[in-house]
Enzyme design. Structure first.
Site, short mmCIF file in Angstrom:
data_model
loop_
_atom_site.label_atom_id
_atom_site.label_comp_id
_atom_site.label_asym_id
_atom_site.label_seq_id
_atom_site.Cartn_x
_atom_site.Cartn_y
_atom_site.Cartn_z
N GLN A 14 0.82 -1.22 0.00
CA GLN A 14 0.00 0.00 0.00
C GLN A 14 0.85 1.27 0.00
OE1 GLN A 14 -3.21 0.05 -0.49
NE2 GLN A 14 -3.81 -2.07 -0.06
N CYS A 23 -10.19 -8.88 1.60
CA CYS A 23 -10.21 -10.33 1.78
C CYS A 23 -11.18 -10.75 2.87
CB CYS A 23 -8.81 -10.84 2.12
SG CYS A 23 -7.56 -10.17 1.04
#
Ligand SMILES: Cc1ncc(COP(=O)(O)O)c(C=O)c1O
Length: 380
Positions: free
Chosen positions: A179, A325
């Site tokens: 990220q 997820c």
């Protein structure tokens, strides 16, 4: 109604130039890079260029780059590969409670194989504290893995300071930079990291591709066995077309980095200002920390994640409650649970908004209006 995408931390749209590069490669360069004939050599050139672009992007050498099937595989190779190859030196691993599941589930699997794992806490600002790491370090520590930017809060972790702290210790230092890459400048030498994970689909590249930086001094056991590709560290015929697209995505991310940083910061500020202007009660998780501009995690008191996300989706706003997820599950986010006390409502009323290529001033404004309306409806 055109849906507005505010979930770039989950994945990003493929940049048109990336799609172009991939299509060209698919149509013109189907060769296997391991073949010695001209078809193979053409594919090899694409791979060599990609490796060089990837290496330069983090100030590393070409031979230190291992292409993988994404961030998850890079994390797995880094963590399990180091653990298996270095267990004679010790079986202790240090990580944090806020890592992505690609890290957490990998170390949990190692625990089942006799490794011991210390999970560092974070403070209420979402930051790892150096003193805790110092206290956790042992003579038999062989790996420290701490993410560079948290995917739920955008909070930047003190990677350079950790690298400094670990310099004299035998342990290897891995960081998951999935990220961070594309938002923060990264120089592996300055950060003193031994291993670093990157994923293509977070920077407008194709899914199913990433790379792991491995410092030349690191001993690593491959998790797959096969051909000679990636110097045997990750065998298997390379996904050349995706790699061609990733190269383009990296180049764009680097040349446009500062401009994107500013743009996403503007989107974020506009979005939050509009919520304030509409009188919405909210707080930002990790507000006091250094954060990347493209991710914000907002707590809306008096609401809950399921109601918020369902209503956002119905009104055409795509956001997330945290890690993609685990989205859809009603379990409170493990990241927010690590930051706040067990009964804090922040863990069940917080939404992650993340900005990127699919955004412009207009759709960010429209999304903020919709979000404000929904939160008002749910809280009055
Ligand atoms: C911090 C972090 N690490 C790892 C991953 C996994 O990367 P990939 O989807 O490429 O397997 C993600 C994706 O959500 C992530 O945000």
């Amino acid at each position: 109604m055109k849906a507005i995408y505010l979930d770039h931390a989950a994945t990003t749209p493929v940049h048109p130039k990336v799609a172009e590069a991939m299509t060209e490669s698919l149509q013109k360069n189907f060769g296997n890079p391991s073949s010695i004939h001209s078809f193979g050599r053409k594919a090899r050139q694409i791979l060599d260029k990609a490796r060089s672009v990837a290496a330069q992007s983090i100030h590393a050498s070409d031979k230190d780059i291992v292409f993988t099937s994404g961030g998850t595989e890079a994390d797995n190779i880094a963590i399990t590969g180091v653990a298996l190859a270095n267990q004679a030196k010790g079986k202790h691993i240090i990580t944090t409670k806020i890592e992505h599941h690609a890290t957490l589930h990998t170390v949990e699997n190692l625990e089942k194989q006799g490794f011991e794992v210390t999970y560092l806490d974070v403070n209420e600002h979402g930051e790892v504290e150096l003193q805790q790491l110092k206290n956790a370090l042992r003579d038999d520590t062989i790996l420290v893995t701490v993410m560079m930017v948290n995917n739920e809060t955008g909070v930047i972790q003190p990677i350079a300071a950790i690298g400094e702290l670990l310099e004299e210790h035998q342990t290897y230092f891995h960081t998951d930079a999935v990220q961070a890459y594309g938002m923060l400048p990264i120089k592996v030498g300055e950060l003193k990291v031994d291993l670093l994970t990157v994923s293509s689909h977070k920077i407008n590249g194709p899914k199913g591709l990433g790379f792991l930086y491995v410092h030349p001094g690191v001993t690593l056991q491959a998790l797959q066995h096969g051909g000679e590709q990636e110097r045997k560290r990750r065998p298997g015929t390379e996904n050349v077309a995706a790699i061609a697209g990733f190269t383009e995505a990296i180049q764009l991310a680097l040349t446009e980095r500062e401009q994107r940083y500013q743009e996403y910061q503007d989107y974020r500020d506009r979005f939050l200002q509009m919520l304030r202007d509409q009188g919405i009660d909210f707080s930002i998780n990790g507000e006091k920390s250094e954060r990347v501009p493209n991710i914000i995690n907002v707590s809306f008191p008096g609401t809950n994640v399921e109601a918020l996300l369902t209503n956002f989706d119905l009104s055409g706003v795509a956001a997330s409650s945290g890690s993609a997820c685990t989205a859809g599950s009603v379990e409170p986010s493990h990241v927010l649970s690590a930051m706040f006390t067990e009964n804090s409502s922040c863990t069940t009323n917080s939404i992650r908004f993340s900005f990127g290529l699919a955004n412009n001033q207009e759709n960010v404004t429209e999304a903020a209006e919709k979000v404000a309306k929904i939160v008002t409806r749910l809280t009055t």
